[in-house]
Design an enzyme around this catalytic site. Structure first.
Site, PDB file in Angstrom:
ATOM      1  N   GLY A   1     -47.939 -38.989  20.793  1.00  0.00           N
ATOM      2  CA  GLY A   1     -47.931 -37.569  20.416  1.00  0.00           C
ATOM      3  C   GLY A   1     -49.029 -36.780  21.104  1.00  0.00           C
ATOM      4  O   GLY A   1     -49.768 -36.037  20.451  1.00  0.00           O
TER       5      GLY A   1
ATOM      6  N   ARG B   1     -49.522 -32.096  22.822  1.00  0.00           N
ATOM      7  CA  ARG B   1     -50.173 -30.888  22.289  1.00  0.00           C
ATOM      8  C   ARG B   1     -51.132 -31.265  21.157  1.00  0.00           C
ATOM      9  O   ARG B   1     -51.202 -32.436  20.758  1.00  0.00           O
ATOM     10  CB  ARG B   1     -49.125 -29.887  21.795  1.00  0.00           C
ATOM     11  CG  ARG B   1     -48.271 -30.415  20.664  1.00  0.00           C
ATOM     12  CD  ARG B   1     -47.378 -29.325  20.086  1.00  0.00           C
ATOM     13  NE  ARG B   1     -46.793 -29.777  18.841  1.00  0.00           N
ATOM     14  CZ  ARG B   1     -45.541 -30.193  18.708  1.00  0.00           C
ATOM     15  NH1 ARG B   1     -44.743 -30.220  19.752  1.00  0.00           N
ATOM     16  NH2 ARG B   1     -45.087 -30.582  17.523  1.00  0.00           N
TER      17      ARG B   1
ATOM     18  N   VAL C   1     -41.546 -42.872  18.624  1.00  0.00           N
ATOM     19  CA  VAL C   1     -42.337 -44.070  18.332  1.00  0.00           C
ATOM     20  C   VAL C   1     -41.783 -44.880  17.152  1.00  0.00           C
ATOM     21  O   VAL C   1     -42.179 -46.027  16.954  1.00  0.00           O
ATOM     22  CB  VAL C   1     -43.830 -43.754  18.045  1.00  0.00           C
ATOM     23  CG1 VAL C   1     -44.556 -43.334  19.298  1.00  0.00           C
ATOM     24  CG2 VAL C   1     -43.986 -42.743  16.928  1.00  0.00           C
TER      25      VAL C   1
ATOM     26  N   ASN D   1     -51.340 -41.426  17.052  1.00  0.00           N
ATOM     27  CA  ASN D   1     -51.564 -40.030  16.654  1.00  0.00           C
ATOM     28  C   ASN D   1     -50.275 -39.299  16.266  1.00  0.00           C
ATOM     29  O   ASN D   1     -50.326 -38.347  15.500  1.00  0.00           O
ATOM     30  CB  ASN D   1     -52.262 -39.304  17.810  1.00  0.00           C
ATOM     31  CG  ASN D   1     -52.257 -37.797  17.628  1.00  0.00           C
ATOM     32  OD1 ASN D   1     -53.066 -37.241  16.884  1.00  0.00           O
ATOM     33  ND2 ASN D   1     -51.323 -37.107  18.289  1.00  0.00           N
TER      34      ASN D   1
ATOM     35  N   SER E   1     -55.382 -38.897   7.676  1.00  0.00           N
ATOM     36  CA  SER E   1     -55.667 -37.527   7.250  1.00  0.00           C
ATOM     37  C   SER E   1     -56.499 -37.588   5.969  1.00  0.00           C
ATOM     38  O   SER E   1     -56.360 -38.546   5.194  1.00  0.00           O
ATOM     39  CB  SER E   1     -54.358 -36.792   6.938  1.00  0.00           C
ATOM     40  OG  SER E   1     -54.643 -35.573   6.280  1.00  0.00           O
TER      41      SER E   1
ATOM     42  N   TYR F   1     -46.075 -37.323   3.101  1.00  0.00           N
ATOM     43  CA  TYR F   1     -47.103 -37.327   4.155  1.00  0.00           C
ATOM     44  C   TYR F   1     -48.357 -38.080   3.682  1.00  0.00           C
ATOM     45  O   TYR F   1     -48.910 -38.909   4.408  1.00  0.00           O
ATOM     46  CB  TYR F   1     -47.420 -35.877   4.507  1.00  0.00           C
ATOM     47  CG  TYR F   1     -48.416 -35.665   5.620  1.00  0.00           C
ATOM     48  CD1 TYR F   1     -48.025 -35.758   6.958  1.00  0.00           C
ATOM     49  CD2 TYR F   1     -49.743 -35.328   5.350  1.00  0.00           C
ATOM     50  CE1 TYR F   1     -48.934 -35.535   7.986  1.00  0.00           C
ATOM     51  CE2 TYR F   1     -50.656 -35.105   6.364  1.00  0.00           C
ATOM     52  CZ  TYR F   1     -50.245 -35.203   7.684  1.00  0.00           C
ATOM     53  OH  TYR F   1     -51.155 -34.980   8.694  1.00  0.00           O
TER      54      TYR F   1
ATOM     55  N   ALA G   1     -48.590 -40.318   1.318  1.00  0.00           N
ATOM     56  CA  ALA G   1     -48.291 -41.746   1.149  1.00  0.00           C
ATOM     57  C   ALA G   1     -48.326 -42.449   2.507  1.00  0.00           C
ATOM     58  O   ALA G   1     -48.888 -43.547   2.644  1.00  0.00           O
ATOM     59  CB  ALA G   1     -46.929 -41.923   0.489  1.00  0.00           C
ATOM     60  N   ALA G   2     -47.756 -41.816   3.525  1.00  0.00           N
ATOM     61  CA  ALA G   2     -47.755 -42.432   4.864  1.00  0.00           C
ATOM     62  C   ALA G   2     -49.180 -42.535   5.407  1.00  0.00           C
ATOM     63  O   ALA G   2     -49.567 -43.553   5.988  1.00  0.00           O
ATOM     64  CB  ALA G   2     -46.883 -41.611   5.814  1.00  0.00           C
ATOM     65  N   LYS G   3     -49.967 -41.478   5.202  1.00  0.00           N
ATOM     66  CA  LYS G   3     -51.340 -41.469   5.731  1.00  0.00           C
ATOM     67  C   LYS G   3     -52.231 -42.451   4.974  1.00  0.00           C
ATOM     68  O   LYS G   3     -53.130 -43.066   5.552  1.00  0.00           O
ATOM     69  CB  LYS G   3     -51.924 -40.048   5.672  1.00  0.00           C
ATOM     70  CG  LYS G   3     -51.240 -39.064   6.618  1.00  0.00           C
ATOM     71  CD  LYS G   3     -51.392 -39.475   8.069  1.00  0.00           C
ATOM     72  CE  LYS G   3     -50.842 -38.460   9.038  1.00  0.00           C
ATOM     73  NZ  LYS G   3     -50.948 -38.897  10.445  1.00  0.00           N
TER      74      LYS G   3
HETATM   75  P1  NAI Z   1     -48.663 -31.357  16.369  1.00  0.00           P
HETATM   76  O1  NAI Z   1     -47.416 -31.088  15.595  1.00  0.00           O
HETATM   77  O2  NAI Z   1     -49.357 -30.211  17.020  1.00  0.00           O
HETATM   78  O3  NAI Z   1     -48.354 -32.471  17.504  1.00  0.00           O
HETATM   79  C1  NAI Z   1     -47.641 -33.618  17.180  1.00  0.00           C
HETATM   80  C2  NAI Z   1     -47.413 -34.478  18.394  1.00  0.00           C
HETATM   81  O4  NAI Z   1     -46.706 -35.650  17.968  1.00  0.00           O
HETATM   82  C3  NAI Z   1     -46.559 -33.835  19.467  1.00  0.00           C
HETATM   83  O5  NAI Z   1     -46.989 -34.281  20.735  1.00  0.00           O
HETATM   84  C4  NAI Z   1     -45.165 -34.397  19.197  1.00  0.00           C
HETATM   85  O6  NAI Z   1     -44.327 -34.461  20.359  1.00  0.00           O
HETATM   86  C5  NAI Z   1     -45.523 -35.789  18.744  1.00  0.00           C
HETATM   87  N1  NAI Z   1     -44.486 -36.448  17.942  1.00  0.00           N
HETATM   88  C6  NAI Z   1     -43.909 -35.998  16.797  1.00  0.00           C
HETATM   89  N2  NAI Z   1     -42.992 -36.890  16.386  1.00  0.00           N
HETATM   90  C7  NAI Z   1     -42.993 -37.918  17.276  1.00  0.00           C
HETATM   91  C8  NAI Z   1     -42.263 -39.118  17.410  1.00  0.00           C
HETATM   92  N3  NAI Z   1     -41.332 -39.456  16.531  1.00  0.00           N
HETATM   93  N4  NAI Z   1     -42.528 -39.931  18.468  1.00  0.00           N
HETATM   94  C9  NAI Z   1     -43.471 -39.581  19.389  1.00  0.00           C
HETATM   95  N5  NAI Z   1     -44.188 -38.454  19.317  1.00  0.00           N
HETATM   96  C10 NAI Z   1     -43.945 -37.633  18.278  1.00  0.00           C
HETATM   97  O7  NAI Z   1     -49.626 -32.129  15.360  1.00  0.00           O
HETATM   98  P2  NAI Z   1     -51.236 -32.208  15.269  1.00  0.00           P
HETATM   99  O8  NAI Z   1     -51.693 -31.209  14.285  1.00  0.00           O
HETATM  100  O9  NAI Z   1     -51.837 -32.261  16.613  1.00  0.00           O
HETATM  101  O10 NAI Z   1     -51.392 -33.637  14.546  1.00  0.00           O
HETATM  102  C11 NAI Z   1     -51.636 -34.849  15.247  1.00  0.00           C
HETATM  103  C12 NAI Z   1     -51.892 -35.949  14.232  1.00  0.00           C
HETATM  104  O11 NAI Z   1     -53.014 -35.599  13.430  1.00  0.00           O
HETATM  105  C13 NAI Z   1     -50.726 -36.167  13.270  1.00  0.00           C
HETATM  106  O12 NAI Z   1     -50.610 -37.552  12.974  1.00  0.00           O
HETATM  107  C14 NAI Z   1     -51.165 -35.415  12.038  1.00  0.00           C
HETATM  108  O13 NAI Z   1     -50.558 -35.937  10.873  1.00  0.00           O
HETATM  109  C15 NAI Z   1     -52.656 -35.654  12.067  1.00  0.00           C
HETATM  110  N6  NAI Z   1     -53.433 -34.693  11.311  1.00  0.00           N
HETATM  111  C16 NAI Z   1     -53.393 -33.357  11.605  1.00  0.00           C
HETATM  112  C17 NAI Z   1     -54.143 -32.455  10.875  1.00  0.00           C
HETATM  113  C18 NAI Z   1     -54.153 -30.987  11.148  1.00  0.00           C
HETATM  114  O14 NAI Z   1     -54.795 -30.264  10.355  1.00  0.00           O
HETATM  115  N7  NAI Z   1     -53.535 -30.509  12.203  1.00  0.00           N
HETATM  116  C19 NAI Z   1     -54.981 -32.924   9.745  1.00  0.00           C
HETATM  117  C20 NAI Z   1     -54.956 -34.332   9.541  1.00  0.00           C
HETATM  118  C21 NAI Z   1     -54.208 -35.169  10.290  1.00  0.00           C
END
Ligand code: NAI
Length: 247
Positions: free
Chosen positions: A12, A15, A64, A90, A142, A155, A157-159
């Protein structure tokens, strides 16, 4: 440089937080495999920026949570960059709703991507790390996996599941010079959180002593530290990067 000539896979990473992690690992000397589910144009930009730093990069687009894809991704990365030394799980999605309204498919989708995807990648790439007797696995959990959040039972539960997996793998793999840690970001400004209303954002900020949203770079610098040689005796830990939100 912290991770010179290592090969990192960041799931991921087209972005948001994943992108910042991919860029920071490259800045610290790593070659990077960029994975994303869709919007490959953004992944192409990340690849170009990494190559401009003089590192190698490859894009592997796919889900993934699909074991067939993860197998193929491993083959592709091995062929182009060699073995994976650093795995950053990620990739993540949200499908928020209160429990009475949460559909079974929303539960399943979040479990599949956020938890099973990390399991499949850890299983696939730990084999190479065991052979090499060196490895780093960093799971992006998270703070809500620790403290919970209304509307996010799936979410959270997964985290939380990721934290259990992190500690189990840290115990399984620790003797082979492989560390497994989790980073628990708080409220980080990305596309994922941009969906929240301004009111919800204000409400959440009240819980953050730092009184600001985090940036993807706040998370990336901790991940690159955990990936480094210098963090070799940190294992099975959960590092909250949340401006003090969860203490
Ligand atoms: P985002 O939505 O901006 O980016 C998500 C990325 O994951 C993208 O590159 C997307 O293509 C990829 N992705 C989604 N589903 C996928 C799949 N099935 N297979 C491969 N790639 C996949 O999300 P963000 O905010 O950058 O979050 C990244 C990680 O950080 C996530 O795991 C999120 O749960 C975690 N997180 C984010 C927080 C936030 O406040 N933004 C807080 C805590 C954790």
């Amino acid at each position: 440089m912290r991770v010179n000539n290592k090969v990192a896979l960041v799931t991921g990473s087209s972005r948001g937080i994943g992108r910042a992690i991919a860029m920071e690992l490259a800045r610290q000397g790593a070659h990077v495999a960029i994975n994303c589910a869709s919007r490959i144009v953004e992944a192409e930009e990340v690849k170009q920026e990494i190559e401009a730093m003089g590192r190698r990069a490859v894009i592997v687009q796919g889900n993934v949570a699909d074991p067939g894809f993860v197998d193929g991704m491993a083959k592709e990365i091995t062929a182009s960059l060699g073995k994976v030394d650093i795995l950053v799980n990620n990739a993540g999605i949200t499908r928020d709703n209160l429990i009475l309204r949460m559909k079974e498919e929303d539960w399943d989708a979040v479990m599949q991507v956020n938890l099973k995807g990390a399991f499949l990648c850890a299983k696939k790439f730990s084999r190479q790390m065991l052979k090499a007797r060196w490895g780093r696995i960093i799971n992006i959990s998270s703070v809500v996996g620790i403290i919970g959040n209304p509307g996010q039972a799936n979410y959270c539960a997964a985290k939380a599941g990721l934290l259990g997996m992190t500690k189990s793998l840290a115990r399984e793999l620790g003797s082979r010079n492989i560390t497994v840690n989790a980073v628990a970001p708080g409220f980080i400004a990305t596309e994922m959180t941009a969906q929240l209303s301004q009111e919800k954002e204000r409400e959440m900020l009240k819980q953050v002593p730092a009184n600001r949203l985090g940036t993807p770079e706040d998370v990336a610098s901790i991940v690159s530290f955990l990936a480094s040689e210098g963090a070799g005796y940190i294992n099975g830990q959960v590092l909250a990067v949340d401006g003090g939100m969860s203490m």
